[in-house]
Design an enzyme around this catalytic site. Sequence first.
Site, mmCIF file in Angstrom:
data_model
loop_
_atom_site.group_PDB
_atom_site.id
_atom_site.type_symbol
_atom_site.label_atom_id
_atom_site.label_comp_id
_atom_site.label_asym_id
_atom_site.label_seq_id
_atom_site.Cartn_x
_atom_site.Cartn_y
_atom_site.Cartn_z
ATOM 1 N N LYS A 194 0.831 -1.212 0.000
ATOM 2 C CA LYS A 194 0.000 0.000 0.000
ATOM 3 C C LYS A 194 0.859 1.253 0.000
ATOM 4 O O LYS A 194 0.435 2.301 -0.490
ATOM 5 C CB LYS A 194 -0.982 -0.018 1.161
ATOM 6 C CG LYS A 194 -0.351 0.004 2.558
ATOM 7 C CD LYS A 194 -0.084 1.400 3.092
ATOM 8 C CE LYS A 194 0.658 1.341 4.420
ATOM 9 N NZ LYS A 194 0.905 2.678 4.996
ATOM 10 N N SER A 257 -0.559 10.806 5.198
ATOM 11 C CA SER A 257 0.277 9.721 4.690
ATOM 12 C C SER A 257 1.560 10.286 4.088
ATOM 13 O O SER A 257 1.523 11.078 3.145
ATOM 14 C CB SER A 257 -0.489 8.923 3.626
ATOM 15 O OG SER A 257 0.392 8.113 2.872
ATOM 16 N N ARG A 258 2.699 9.878 4.632
ATOM 17 C CA ARG A 258 3.979 10.370 4.103
ATOM 18 C C ARG A 258 4.193 9.938 2.660
ATOM 19 O O ARG A 258 4.742 10.690 1.848
ATOM 20 C CB ARG A 258 5.136 9.881 4.985
ATOM 21 C CG ARG A 258 5.196 10.542 6.341
ATOM 22 C CD ARG A 258 6.530 10.302 7.029
ATOM 23 N NE ARG A 258 6.744 8.909 7.355
ATOM 24 C CZ ARG A 258 6.366 8.351 8.503
ATOM 25 N NH1 ARG A 258 5.749 9.075 9.423
ATOM 26 N NH2 ARG A 258 6.625 7.088 8.757
ATOM 27 N N GLU A 285 8.325 4.940 3.349
ATOM 28 C CA GLU A 285 8.798 3.566 3.161
ATOM 29 C C GLU A 285 8.684 3.083 1.719
ATOM 30 O O GLU A 285 9.495 2.293 1.242
ATOM 31 C CB GLU A 285 8.017 2.620 4.084
ATOM 32 C CG GLU A 285 8.292 2.814 5.571
ATOM 33 C CD GLU A 285 9.512 2.056 6.053
ATOM 34 O OE1 GLU A 285 10.360 1.695 5.216
ATOM 35 O OE2 GLU A 285 9.610 1.821 7.263
#
EC number: 1.1.1.94
Length: 336
Positions: A194, A257-258, A285
């Site tokens: 995701k 959300s980064r 990530e």
Amino acid sequence: MTGADKIAVLGAGSWGTTFAKVMADTGREITLWARRRDVAEEIAETRCNGAYLPGVRLPDSLRSTSDPRLALDGAGTVVLAVPSQTLRHNLTAWRGLLHPDATLVSLAKGVELGTLKRMSEVVVDVTGVPEDHVAVVSGPNLAKEIAEEQPTATVIACRDHDRAVALQQACTTGYFRPYTITDVIGCELGGAGKNVIALSCGMADGLGFGANTLATLMTRGLAEIGRLGAALGADPMTFAGLAGLGDLVASCSSPLSRNRTFGARLGRGETMAQAQAAVGGQVAEGVKSCSSIRELAVRHGVEMPITEVVHRVCHDGFDLHEMAGQLIGRKTKPER
């Protein structure tokens, strides 16, 4: 693991600090390890982690330290809250301090570069513990919202159902509801995949595309994560739940959300360095995991076209504007 056991959380970033708060709110004895001494001291003195979780007061019972020996002394449960690509290095330094029967819990969402191992596999590889001693947590885990005690649910996956239930009891609060499953593979692939799809949604948003495009990317992104999961033996139903669809929707749609924020910056024409600065220097990530997930897919003969585009943009220097159509542009065929 028993309810009275001490719990160590290793990693005082936004998610590690939040998860430590959740468990402290259940009345458990929690020690949070911070890599930086100043962060540990700030938490101890002010009950705040201003660098990673500003504006959130942490429970008075939550202890903090920068000494891993103090954090791990007597810990029956060890929560690993460091970035996926640093897990092996950190865990190698800590393994001699771990209780042999401790439950090791991974919060990281990624696939290791080089080895292409999931985080639970890295834990087993480094520590030598049985697979059923390792649990993973995944789901819609936007740290700031959880720290503000907004209602949410998550998934705890462990091959040993009893350990999963014990961990479930240790982090169930009025605002945080964990469910248990035994499908560790699906839970981890959903969480890692995701991040990559969230990058693509951010890119699309930055390019000016609307809701139809984003819905397409989320849906087709879930399909390619599911294909990889099937090849690796995951339960397909996992991807329809919180660790799959739930986590995907949260990460692809929220400005918190980064990965989505990073992708949006790229879509607006910023460089990788500028996008990194925009997320406060914290780790997106998916930027690294897109490469390892892509390699894993190639190894198993799985098509992951969105992941392929994200990798090319982030690591091969391809121009996003030129590749915009390839985010969703595949030859026509039946949906299934």
